[in-house]
Design an enzyme around this catalytic site. Structure first.
Site, PDB file in Angstrom:
ATOM      1  CG  HIS A 409     -25.571 -59.730 -33.750  1.00 35.12           C
ATOM      2  ND1 HIS A 409     -25.215 -59.457 -35.010  1.00 35.12           N
ATOM      3  CD2 HIS A 409     -24.978 -58.698 -32.570  1.00 35.12           C
ATOM      4  CE1 HIS A 409     -23.990 -58.765 -34.878  1.00 35.12           C
ATOM      5  NE2 HIS A 409     -23.899 -58.157 -33.731  1.00 35.12           N
ATOM      6  NE  ARG A 494     -23.441 -30.445 -34.980  1.00 37.43           N
ATOM      7  CZ  ARG A 494     -25.030 -30.803 -34.739  1.00 37.43           C
ATOM      8  NH1 ARG A 494     -25.297 -32.488 -35.927  1.00 37.43           N
ATOM      9  NH2 ARG A 494     -25.381 -31.124 -33.725  1.00 37.43           N
ATOM     10  NE  ARG A 541     -23.818 -25.092 -34.993  1.00 40.66           N
ATOM     11  CZ  ARG A 541     -23.763 -26.450 -34.361  1.00 40.66           C
ATOM     12  NH1 ARG A 541     -24.064 -25.959 -33.417  1.00 40.66           N
ATOM     13  NH2 ARG A 541     -22.348 -26.875 -34.730  1.00 40.66           N
ATOM     14  CD  GLU A 636     -26.151 -23.866 -29.457  1.00 39.58           C
ATOM     15  OE1 GLU A 636     -26.119 -25.145 -29.888  1.00 39.58           O
ATOM     16  OE2 GLU A 636     -25.803 -23.507 -29.902  1.00 39.58           O
ATOM     17  N   GLY A 658     -30.793 -25.373 -29.654  1.00 37.25           N
ATOM     18  CA  GLY A 658     -29.987 -26.540 -29.135  1.00 37.25           C
ATOM     19  C   GLY A 658     -29.891 -27.481 -28.302  1.00 37.25           C
ATOM     20  CG  ASN A 660     -27.224 -31.558 -28.883  1.00 36.74           C
ATOM     21  OD1 ASN A 660     -28.498 -32.274 -28.715  1.00 36.74           O
ATOM     22  ND2 ASN A 660     -26.380 -32.340 -29.737  1.00 36.74           N
ATOM     23  CG  ASP A 661     -24.241 -26.583 -26.598  1.00 36.69           C
ATOM     24  OD1 ASP A 661     -23.054 -27.156 -25.750  1.00 36.69           O
ATOM     25  OD2 ASP A 661     -23.273 -26.433 -27.690  1.00 36.69           O
ATOM     26  CB  CYS A 708     -30.972 -28.369 -34.984  1.00 34.31           C
ATOM     27  SG  CYS A 708     -30.504 -27.068 -33.952  1.00 34.31           S
TER      28      CYS A 708
END
Ligand code: PEP
Ligand code: MG
Length: 748
Positions: A409, A494, A541, A636, A658, A660-661, A708
């Site tokens: 753990h 950011r 950004r 994005e 980007g 993620n988007d 990024c």
């Protein structure tokens, strides 16, 4: 959805029904791996149970009252939720369905897991393992580190139902609640439970298809750890297991280290309970797996990795000479913090389980009631960590335990938290004294008295070779800049988090006509980062807040109510309407430029059309931004990727994916929906097409390229893909800089 499911027609995409661990087991069974038979209590069973007992609103109420910075408050809240669950009743319809499947769960010696049916069992009910399977667990990029309960050697109807209830309750241990809060995941979640025929292991252990302590050379290795009896002794860090290293390419055994395995867990013949006993003296130093078995197990592990196309962390067991795979999950944390060893005489030696160096004051924690002792920057010293200790672990500058191996753990959690950790020192709690200052060199498993400095130039940790593909860092807080300066710049700064820290929703500064304050916060924050990294570039950004984000900040409630904020007024489209935002940002950056900080660039978020970039640039001119300041866009939105040539022609100087988007919009999948975790694949062929097209087009126009989004921080194959395409830089999370640098080194 039914209350129980068998593995038939289930696989890795079924996490919503049977959780990550369950989906993995179903996938393995269907792929023909030797897995003991199992059935799954679905998430719907838990949901129905919660609904019938009116649990969800009560749980939400308790969670709302928890102070997450206060260990006691967290523990109290978690305890009361768990007792609420344990004191509720499982609906009879669910009990009946589960018990029916249990009575029929039998074990056919020759199934090998590939095909098993529920054949009427004998008179004796079978022993089963009852394992929780969380829905966000075991997905790529989300390490579960065994957050939920598992019960082994469960037999009998009453015991089975009680164990399932306990698994459900483990959805609300302090550690899990804390993690979800920290990672901004919903607390309104569900859990599945796996009921699996128990293998009465005479030998067992774990295997990694990559050496987690050494991802660079370790990518070619399979590491197997083995002990006598049940594998719990390894996971709990109670035993020093055998350690075998196998070359992944040719299956050759590279090293065999036989350790002294003093204790073992096994099933007591009479009570069926798991008991811990001493390993007989003549057996404790005997090699657990013979060479043929090591090679055979490594071959299965390699096949599992090939199947998942990702390094795996596997639990295996052997019963009467047959090997079984008990579970597998993606390895999510790989480290390459290779530093030179500290010089001097260590006062304690153990196994470096999470690399790095930490200096601090010893705080010995005997049990959870003493957790409050550990303050920020202390060294947590304990026999063995457990899930309730995570809150304190996170504060620590280092962790030292008496017990444990590389998969216990403490090791898994500290690797995930990025905290130097040494396990298995045997005597840390006796040898070290409360209040004593020590240095923990977890890269080499050594503890030194006092503060010991690393003797390299400027006292900095030794660095991996600089790479041609630059490795930059993503930052949100100026305070952490110093920690990332070994990166080649900031590929994403950011602004939102920096602004909300002051209590106000970013747009509220504009509404309240407090532009000067906004400009000052940006100037100070970005200035700190730009100074720390100078002359390396820092790409800031422009503001990107969705209308539903930061609702609890002052002014957050004044945001428009949109039916789909992800696709709504945010990013540059919003700033081109509320142009005061751009004015403040550009004014701040202009001031920094005038102070000599000419390394700050501007990155335009969430643009779908080149006209937005052109307009933003015009505003830059209007607000007096010098021409020399670099302007780029985040890619994005798929339309931006597909029309990238127009952006190049309009004069962008860099792009940053980007991802993620871009994944969300290309795959049509809500990035925040935990049910889609397993489908959300940033390296989908459609994504690869867009990445390659944009990079090639940008190269043609001499435009710099970067990424990024999260993916290079987590997925090695993504790094390989981008390096091969000749991307200019990868911008990764603070704790991933060295790991990704190691990967890039390997691929260049
Ligand atoms: C992205 O979309 O990949 C990105 C980096 O931006 P954010 O996660 O802030 O939307
Ligand atoms: Mg984004």
């Amino acid at each position: 959805m039914p209350f129980i499911l068998t593995s038939k027609n289930l696989g890795k995409t079924n996490t919503a029904e049977i959780g990550g661990k369950g989906a993995n087991i179903a996938e393995l069974i269907n792929a023909g791996f030797p897995v003991p038979p199992a059935f799954f209590v679905t998430t719907d069973a838990y949901n129905k149970f919660a609904e019938e007992n009116g649990l969800k609103p009560k749980i939400a109420e308790i969670i709302a009252k928890i102070d997450f910075d206060d260990v006691d408050s967290l523990k109290k809240g978690a305890d009361s939720i768990r007792s609420l669950i344990l004191n509720s009743t499982m609906p009879i319809s669910i009990q009946d369905t589960i018990l029916d499947a249990y009575r029929n769960l039998t074990y056919s010696e020759d199934t090998g897991g590939s095909s098993f049916d529920f054949i009427k069992g004998g008179k004796d009910l079978p022993f089963v393992a009852v394992r929780s399977s969380g829905i966000a667990e075991d997905a790529k990029g989300a390490s579960s580190a065994g957050q939920y309960e598992t019960f082994l050697n469960v037999r009998g109807e009453k015991n089975l139902i009680a164990s399932i209830m306990k698994c459900w309750a483990s959805l609300f241990t302090p550690r899990v609640i804390y993690y979800r809060n920290k990672n901004k995941q919903s607390q309104d979640t569900s859990i599945s439970v796996i009921i699996q025929r128990m293998i009465n292991s005479d030998r067992s252990g774990v295997a990694f298809t990559v050496d987690p302590m050494n991802p660079v050379e370790g990518a070619n290795h399979i590491v197997i750890e083995a002990c006598w009896g049940l594998g719990e002794t390894i996971v709990q860090g109670e035993v020093d297991p055998d350690h075998y290293v196998i070359n992944k390419r040719d299956g050759r055994i590279e090293s065999v280290k036989v350790n002294e395995k003093r204790i073992m867990r096994s099933r007591d013949l009479y009570s069926g309970l798991t008991v811990i006993k001493d390993v007989p003296k003549d057996k404790s130093r005997v090699q657990v797996l013979n060479e043929n078995e090591i090679v055979a197990l490594a071959a299965i592990c390699k096949k599992i990795e090939d199947h998942y196309k990702y390094p795996q962390d596997i639990e295996w067991a052997s019963e009467k000479g047959r090997l079984y795979i008990v579970q597998t999950r993606s390895v999510t944390t790989l480290e390459s913090k290779k530093t030179k060893a500290l010089t001097g005489t260590p006062i304690l030696i153990g196994l470096g389980a999470s690399p790095g160096i930490g200096v601090g004051t010893v705080k010995i924690v005997k049990d959870i009631s003493e957790l409050g002792k550990v303050g920020k920057g202390d060294i947590l010293v304990t026999k063995m960590t457990n899930p309730d200790m995570v809150v304190a672990m996170e504060k620590a500058a280092g962790i030292v335990t008496d017990q444990g191996g590389s998969t216990c753990h403490a090791a898994i959690v500290s690797r995930e938290l990025g905290i130097p950790c040494i396990v298995g020192t045997k005597s840390a709690t006796q040898l070290l004294k409360d209040g004593q200052v020590i240095t923990v060199d977890a890269s080499h498993g050594r503890v030194f008295a006092g503060e010991v400095k690393l003797e390299t130039e400027a006292g900095k940790p030794a660095e991996l070779r600089k790479t041609k593909t630059l490795v930059k860092v993503n930052l949100a807080f100026p305070e952490t800049a110093e920690k990332g300066v070994r990166a080649d710049g900031v590929g994403l700064m950011r602004l939102e988090h920096m602004l909300t820290k002051h209590g106000y929703h970013p747009i509220e500064y504009i509404r309240q006509k407090k532009e000067d304050e906004l400009i000052k916060i940006i100037t100070d924050g970005v200035g700190t980062v730009a100074k720390a990294f100078y002359p390396n570039p820092v790409w800031v950004r422009s503001l990107d807040v969705r209308t539903d984000e930061y609702a609890n900040m002052i002014g957050g409630d004044k945001e428009a109510k949109e039916s789909n904020p992800m696709l709504g007024m945010h990013g540059i489209r919003r700033s081109l309407v509320d142009t005061d935002i751009l004015k403040c940002e550009f004014t701040a950056i202009k001031r920094l430029y005038e102070q000599g900080l000419d390394n700050v660039g501007i990155m335009i978020p969430f643009t779908y059309d080149v006209s937005e970039f052109v307009k933003a640039k015009e505003f830059g001119k209007k607000f007096g931004l010098p021409d020399k300041i670099k302007f780029g866009v985040m890619v994005e939105v798929p339309s931006c990727a597909l029309a990238i040539e127009e952006y190049c022609k309009a004069g962008i100087q860099f792009i940053s994916f980007g991802s993620n988007d871009l994944t969300q919009l290309t795959l049509g999948m809500d990035r925040n929906n935990e049910k889609l975790n397993n489908l959300f694949d940033e390296m989908h062929p459609g994504m690869k097409f867009l990445f390659a097209y944009v990079i090639e087009t940008c190269k043609k126009h001499g435009v710099e390229t970067s990424i990024c989004g999260e993916v290079p921080s987590n997925r090695k194959e993504a790094v390989e893909f981008f390096v091969n395409l000749g991307i200019t830089s990868l911008s990764v999370n603070l704790d991933a800089i060295d790991k990704v640098r190691g990967w890039v080194n390997e691929f260049e």
